[in-house]
Design a protein around this motif. Structure first.
Motif, mmCIF file in Angstrom:
data_model
loop_
_atom_site.group_PDB
_atom_site.id
_atom_site.type_symbol
_atom_site.label_atom_id
_atom_site.label_comp_id
_atom_site.label_asym_id
_atom_site.label_seq_id
_atom_site.Cartn_x
_atom_site.Cartn_y
_atom_site.Cartn_z
ATOM 1 N N ALA A 1 1.003 -1.080 0.229
ATOM 2 C CA ALA A 1 0.054 -0.322 -0.117
ATOM 3 C C ALA A 1 0.635 1.344 0.151
ATOM 4 C CB ALA A 1 -1.140 0.136 1.434
ATOM 5 N N ALA A 2 1.876 1.059 1.069
ATOM 6 C CA ALA A 2 2.708 2.214 0.891
ATOM 7 C C ALA A 2 3.538 2.315 -0.334
ATOM 8 C CB ALA A 2 3.522 2.446 1.464
ATOM 9 N N ASP A 3 3.968 1.618 -1.320
ATOM 10 C CA ASP A 3 3.863 1.690 -2.988
ATOM 11 C C ASP A 3 3.769 2.350 -3.629
ATOM 12 O OD1 ASP A 3 6.363 1.158 -4.476
ATOM 13 O OD2 ASP A 3 5.973 -1.154 -4.032
ATOM 14 N N MET A 4 1.866 2.318 -3.536
ATOM 15 C CA MET A 4 0.943 2.251 -4.260
ATOM 16 C C MET A 4 0.120 3.875 -4.010
ATOM 17 S SD MET A 4 0.174 0.191 -5.644
ATOM 18 C CE MET A 4 -1.708 -0.070 -6.353
ATOM 19 N N VAL A 5 1.473 4.462 -2.950
ATOM 20 C CA VAL A 5 1.036 5.885 -2.238
ATOM 21 C C VAL A 5 1.298 6.777 -3.726
ATOM 22 C CG1 VAL A 5 1.564 7.888 -0.696
ATOM 23 C CG2 VAL A 5 0.521 5.469 0.223
ATOM 24 N N ASN A 6 0.343 8.053 -3.704
ATOM 25 C CA ASN A 6 1.102 8.915 -5.445
ATOM 26 C C ASN A 6 1.861 9.740 -4.667
ATOM 27 O OD1 ASN A 6 0.456 11.773 -6.326
ATOM 28 N ND2 ASN A 6 -0.716 10.376 -7.522
ATOM 29 N N THR A 7 3.203 9.893 -5.263
ATOM 30 C CA THR A 7 4.335 10.819 -4.540
ATOM 31 C C THR A 7 3.930 12.244 -4.519
ATOM 32 O OG1 THR A 7 5.395 9.759 -6.658
ATOM 33 C CG2 THR A 7 5.807 11.530 -6.180
ATOM 34 N N GLU A 8 2.774 13.222 -5.457
ATOM 35 C CA GLU A 8 2.069 14.393 -5.177
ATOM 36 C C GLU A 8 1.704 14.590 -4.225
ATOM 37 O OE1 GLU A 8 0.986 15.652 -9.029
ATOM 38 O OE2 GLU A 8 2.988 15.196 -9.630
ATOM 39 N N GLU A 9 0.497 13.537 -3.724
ATOM 40 C CA GLU A 9 -0.475 13.309 -2.306
ATOM 41 C C GLU A 9 0.347 13.268 -0.632
ATOM 42 O OE1 GLU A 9 -2.797 9.775 -1.036
ATOM 43 O OE2 GLU A 9 -3.691 10.190 -3.275
ATOM 44 N N LEU A 10 1.843 12.501 -0.900
ATOM 45 C CA LEU A 10 2.799 12.350 0.066
ATOM 46 C C LEU A 10 3.464 13.164 0.682
ATOM 47 C CD1 LEU A 10 4.410 10.472 1.526
ATOM 48 C CD2 LEU A 10 6.054 9.537 -0.479
ATOM 49 N N LEU A 11 4.040 14.605 -0.841
ATOM 50 C CA LEU A 11 4.212 14.889 -0.069
ATOM 51 C C LEU A 11 3.992 16.689 0.176
ATOM 52 C CD1 LEU A 11 7.109 16.054 -3.572
ATOM 53 C CD2 LEU A 11 7.874 15.120 -1.171
ATOM 54 N N CYS A 12 2.418 16.703 -0.001
ATOM 55 C CA CYS A 12 1.493 17.683 0.522
ATOM 56 C C CYS A 12 1.144 17.378 2.105
ATOM 57 C CB CYS A 12 0.230 16.801 -0.255
ATOM 58 S SG CYS A 12 0.249 17.886 -2.076
ATOM 59 N N VAL A 13 1.851 15.931 1.965
ATOM 60 C CA VAL A 13 1.612 16.160 3.707
ATOM 61 C C VAL A 13 2.696 16.541 4.876
ATOM 62 C CG1 VAL A 13 1.254 13.843 5.631
ATOM 63 C CG2 VAL A 13 1.106 13.400 3.285
ATOM 64 N N VAL A 14 1.728 17.508 5.422
ATOM 65 C CA VAL A 14 2.895 17.804 6.436
ATOM 66 C C VAL A 14 3.599 17.154 7.554
ATOM 67 C CG1 VAL A 14 2.752 19.976 7.905
ATOM 68 C CG2 VAL A 14 0.807 19.847 7.041
ATOM 69 N N PRO A 15 5.002 17.306 7.406
ATOM 70 C CA PRO A 15 5.281 16.252 8.797
ATOM 71 C C PRO A 15 5.289 17.250 9.932
ATOM 72 C CG PRO A 15 6.737 17.742 7.096
ATOM 73 C CD PRO A 15 5.062 18.675 6.534
ATOM 74 N N THR A 16 5.379 15.797 10.618
ATOM 75 C CA THR A 16 4.178 16.381 12.352
ATOM 76 C C THR A 16 5.304 16.977 12.904
ATOM 77 O OG1 THR A 16 4.072 13.252 12.214
ATOM 78 C CG2 THR A 16 3.966 14.852 13.974
ATOM 79 N N TRP A 17 6.297 17.758 12.790
ATOM 80 C CA TRP A 17 6.502 18.774 13.739
ATOM 81 C C TRP A 17 6.552 19.879 13.184
ATOM 82 C CZ3 TRP A 17 10.247 23.083 11.821
ATOM 83 C CH2 TRP A 17 10.657 22.977 11.004
ATOM 84 N N GLU A 18 5.752 20.298 12.364
ATOM 85 C CA GLU A 18 5.077 21.331 11.766
ATOM 86 C C GLU A 18 3.706 21.335 12.021
ATOM 87 O OE1 GLU A 18 5.759 21.920 7.363
ATOM 88 O OE2 GLU A 18 8.182 21.830 7.816
ATOM 89 N N LEU A 19 3.259 20.738 12.593
ATOM 90 C CA LEU A 19 1.820 21.016 12.997
ATOM 91 C C LEU A 19 2.425 21.463 14.098
ATOM 92 C CD1 LEU A 19 0.070 17.104 12.744
ATOM 93 C CD2 LEU A 19 -0.230 18.904 11.115
ATOM 94 N N PRO A 20 0.522 22.306 14.017
ATOM 95 C CA PRO A 20 0.855 23.087 15.814
ATOM 96 C C PRO A 20 0.584 22.155 16.638
ATOM 97 C CG PRO A 20 -1.277 23.031 14.956
ATOM 98 C CD PRO A 20 -0.316 23.024 13.682
ATOM 99 N N ALA A 21 1.508 22.916 18.087
ATOM 100 C CA ALA A 21 0.814 21.962 18.976
ATOM 101 C C ALA A 21 -1.176 22.022 19.473
ATOM 102 C CB ALA A 21 1.573 22.155 20.230
ATOM 103 N N PRO A 22 -1.432 21.311 20.580
ATOM 104 C CA PRO A 22 -3.107 21.191 20.417
ATOM 105 C C PRO A 22 -3.481 22.156 21.496
ATOM 106 C CG PRO A 22 -2.174 18.971 21.103
ATOM 107 C CD PRO A 22 -0.924 19.722 20.752
ATOM 108 N N GLU A 23 -4.308 22.581 21.650
ATOM 109 C CA GLU A 23 -4.666 23.907 22.213
ATOM 110 C C GLU A 23 -4.611 23.424 24.121
ATOM 111 O OE1 GLU A 23 -5.890 27.199 21.950
ATOM 112 O OE2 GLU A 23 -4.864 26.927 20.036
ATOM 113 N N MET A 24 -4.529 23.942 25.250
ATOM 114 C CA MET A 24 -4.063 24.020 26.637
ATOM 115 C C MET A 24 -6.050 23.547 26.850
ATOM 116 S SD MET A 24 -2.861 23.374 28.930
ATOM 117 C CE MET A 24 -3.098 23.591 31.195
ATOM 118 N N ASP A 25 -5.993 22.255 27.237
ATOM 119 C CA ASP A 25 -7.193 21.488 28.058
ATOM 120 C C ASP A 25 -6.996 21.308 29.196
ATOM 121 O OD1 ASP A 25 -9.364 20.334 28.448
ATOM 122 O OD2 ASP A 25 -9.393 19.006 26.644
ATOM 123 N N VAL A 26 -7.249 22.083 30.444
ATOM 124 C CA VAL A 26 -7.310 22.352 31.678
ATOM 125 C C VAL A 26 -8.077 20.805 32.328
ATOM 126 C CG1 VAL A 26 -7.219 23.343 34.031
ATOM 127 C CG2 VAL A 26 -6.462 24.600 31.891
#
Ligand code: 3H9
Length: 687
Positions: free
Chosen positions: A177-202
């Motif tokens: 399945a990983a071999d079948m992933v479309n390259t452009e689709e793959l490059l559009c996925v944001v690397p995890t470290w660039e994702l924002p941290a969640p909001e504080m939830d006391v």
């Protein structure tokens, strides 16, 4: 090499290969770093990383945790994977745990096999995720799920991981399945470290802390993980990673992580000795006695696919046994462990009868009847007559002399003790008791059964109480001495709960029934050293009908059969007994209560080791943790003693010995270890 790289066109296939479960050691980290450079050098389109064999990767190699960290460090390796211009896809073929999950979380995409699991169980080893797990998980699956995953360390199946957003897809063949992933689709996925941290939830933080206080009292790592996650919300990714790493390293070198690692490896080392023959095949087991214990053993055997013939004395016994097993089946249905059809299969494999002849197809018989030598002898004679000559005969006795039971049989080499703990279908410990004449085939059968039932087997020799109950008896005895000297039961219980036990000795006594200890003491009357101190408080309780929960009154009161309440009458009863004995009671500080109880157990355990009843200190640790609720995060009784310091223990014991040389005679093993500067864990019998 523990990392294999193969190029196929513009795809790089990287396989983690360190049998049996692809633990991530230095060589694998180095191999992964080289794989990043290799893929970039070839200007590949993608890298697909998967695991060889049954696992993706079981996490950092915990054997390396005893030494200083070795370069390259996993966070740096994962940083290189995440920031590489060649995107990586994790094809999670099997368990991805700890550092293994962290590798996957650092990849651009994750595709999981349906039977795989992903989790961050670092807290079970006394650490927190140390390669970005705390920060990446909460960015991917939100705060609440990440807190649950990390603070309690329970892995997720593929469906749950997909629903939580931890993986992108679940596919039968994740590599394909990983071999079948479309390259452009793959490059559009944001690397995890660039994702924002969640909001504080006391509320989420308060809920997890409240839950931790109930489910993991005393453990540091889960709280530190929660702290790091909370602090991470206000830091940038790099700062949060640095905090996580520092916390991981701090915990890794701490006592709790050392203790939990010791338990992890000791549990896995608990196997049949290498010189035993292969375990004989088991398809049918005879269980004698359908009380709580016998029914539990029968249910445990049925649950792993064995057929069971449950033997009782008469029609009433058969009816009672049927009820007891049925109750367990219904509980299994309620908890979702069984469904209607598996419950039917279980029932079909069970015969409950008073006809011993019906058990003639059994390769093993386990007697779990009333704890009296005459009863056991009679049952063994019947088993001997009714079962084939090669059937192994086991007794589930907690205290009685197995050699005496065996002596009455035609072939004592096929007799052993299999000491289960209640509830037998849940408790993991199985003491395998080797009598003077127990043969290798019988022992192999015991270890084979333990493996089938997924129990932790510990080999024990014959003595009153074997390993666990002998230590427990000394603990109980010392607790009663403390009562006589000035303590009260609820104080003793609170002190031991604060130490890490789920219940103190008096609450445990009420739960099991005070008549059990009473019967034992009567049995021991004939052999007890007349010079040994004896406290009759518990006997008086039984004589007054205070048997514990079953009579709604014991060391505590249980109004309406509900929760325990302190009973001030007990204080009067103790004071009266102290008066009769001429003892002046005085308040005993909590630390003295704790120390006396622990010293009593350690000294007894060291004698058990010295007499060869236990084969290693680690075995005693397994018994105390898996059978008696000693806190796992303290590593078991002997590991705890080593951490406390054998020299200090012996000094304290000498002071007590000076007051009462019979009760507190210092164990020669402890004295030897203290003199040689040796840990109990390293003590071995000479010759
Ligand atoms: C971590 O990852 C920290 C990172 O966040 C940060 C790093 C910077 N290490 O259990 P089994 C051995 S902390 C070393 O019998 P199963 C095990 O001792 C780690 N060895 O098989 C045994 O050896 P032996 C977080 C390990 O199929 C053999 O593998 N990860 C490790 O019943 C087979 O194990 C965890 O906490 C290890 N990490 O269960 C997961 N794992 O054959 C710990 C296993 O000599 N592991 N071994 O007796 C497990 O939960 C189970 O082993 C697993 C397989 C479910 C994987």
């Amino acid at each position: 090499m523990s990392v294999r790289c193969i190029q196929d066109g513009l795809t790089g296939f990287v396989t983690l290969d360190n049998p049996p479960v692809n633990a991530i050691g230095r060589e694998m980290r180095q191999g992964l770093l080289e794989a990043v450079a290799w893929a970039e050098g070839l200007n590949l389109d993608r890298v697909i990383v998967t695991g060889a064999g049954r696992a993706f990767a079981a996490g950092a190699d915990a054997k390396e945790f005893d030494g200083p960290p070795l370069e390259p460090y996993l966070p740096d390796v994962l940083d290189a994977i995440e920031r590489s211009f060649v995107p990586w896809i994790a094809a999670i073929n099997g368990v991805a745990l700890g550092g293994g999950a962290e590798i996957a979380l650092a990849c651009r995409m994750r595709i999981m096999g349906p039977g795989a699991q992903i989790g961050l169980p670092e807290v079970t080893l006394g650490v927190i995720p140390g390669a970005g797990g705390t920060q990446r998980a909460m960015r991917l699956c939100g705060l609440e799920t990440a807190l649950e995953l990390i603070a309690f360390g329970k892995p997720m199946g593929a469906k749950a991981a997909l629903a939580a957003g931890l993986v992108h897809a679940v596919e039968d063949d994740p590599v394909e399945a990983a071999d079948m992933v479309n390259t452009e689709e793959l490059l559009c996925v944001v690397p995890t470290w660039e994702l924002p941290a969640p909001e504080m939830d006391v509320a989420a933080f308060s809920a997890v802390r409240e839950n931790l206080a109930k489910r993991s009292p005393g453990q540091i790592a889960p709280h530190r993980a929660v702290e790091v996650m909370e602090a991470g919300l206000g830091l940038d990714f790099a700062e949060a990673m640095a905090l996580e790493r520092a916390t991981f390293l701090d915990l890794k070198s701490g006592d709790q992580s050392r203790a939990l690692r010791h338990m992890f490896f000791s549990e896995r080392a608990a196997k049949a000795p290498a010189d035993l023959p292969a375990a004989p095949q088991i398809t049918q087991v005879a269980v004698v006695g359908g009380g709580t214990m016998g029914a539990g053993i029968a249910y445990a055997c049925l649950s792993v696919g064995l057929s069971v013939v449950l033997l009782e004395t008469d029609a009433d016994g058969v009816a009672r046994a049927t009820e007891n097993v049925e109750r367990l089946i219904v509980a299994g249905l309620k908890r979702g462990r069984l469904d209607d059809s598996s419950a039917e299969v279980l029932r079909a494999r069970l015969v409950i009868t008073d006809d011993y002849g019906a058990a003639s197809g059994s390769s093993l018989a386990i007697e779990a009847a009333f704890e009296a030598m005459e009863v056991k002898k009679e049952i063994f004679a019947k088993l001997d007559a009714a079962l084939p000559a090669d059937t192994i005969l086991a007794t589930n006795t907690s205290y009685l002399d197995i050699d005496e039971v065996a002596a009455g049989t035609k072939d004592p080499s096929r007799v052993l003790g299999l000491h289960f703990f209640a509830p037998a279908h849940i408790m993991r410990l199985l003491e395998i008791v080797q009598g003077a004449q127990t043969g290798d085939r019988a022992l192999a059968m015991g270890f084979g059964l333990a493996k089938l039932l997924k129990k932790v087997p510990v080999l024990a020799g014959v003595c009153d109480g074997f390993i666990g109950n002998r230590i427990f008896s000394r603990y109980r005895e010392e607790a009663d001495f403390l009562l006589m000297d000035g303590a009260v039961p609820w104080e003793v219980d609170e002190v031991m709960e604060a130490f890490g036990y789920a219940m103190g000795p008096y609450e445990v006594g009420d739960l099991s029934g005070l008549d059990i200890g009473f019967a034992n003491r009567r049995r021991q009357d004939a052999t007890r050293d007349p010079k040994r101190r004896y406290v009759p408080i518990a006997d008086r309780m039984v004589n007054e009908g205070r048997l514990g929960r079953k009579t709604s009154v014991g060391w505590y009161r249980y109004p309406g059969g509900g929760g325990k309440v302190v009973d001030p009458l007990i204080e009067d009863l103790i004071a009266e007994e102290a008066h009769f004995a001429g003892v002046t009671r005085a308040e005993i500080p909590d630390d003295v209560v704790r120390e006396r109880l622990l010293l009593a157990m350690i000294n007894e355990a060291a004698n058990i080791l010295g007499e060869g009843i236990a084969h290693s200190a680690a075995d005693i640790d397994l018994v105390t943790v898996f059978g008696y609720g000693f806190p796992r995060w303290r590593g078991g009784l002997m590991h705890f003693a080593d951490a406390w310091g054998v020299v200090e223990i012996v000094e304290k014991l000498r002071l007590l010995e000076a007051q009462d040389p019979v009760v507190w005679a210092v164990s020669p093993v402890l004295a030897e270890c203290a003199a040689a500067g040796m840990a109990l864990t390293d003590w071995r019998a000479k010759g």
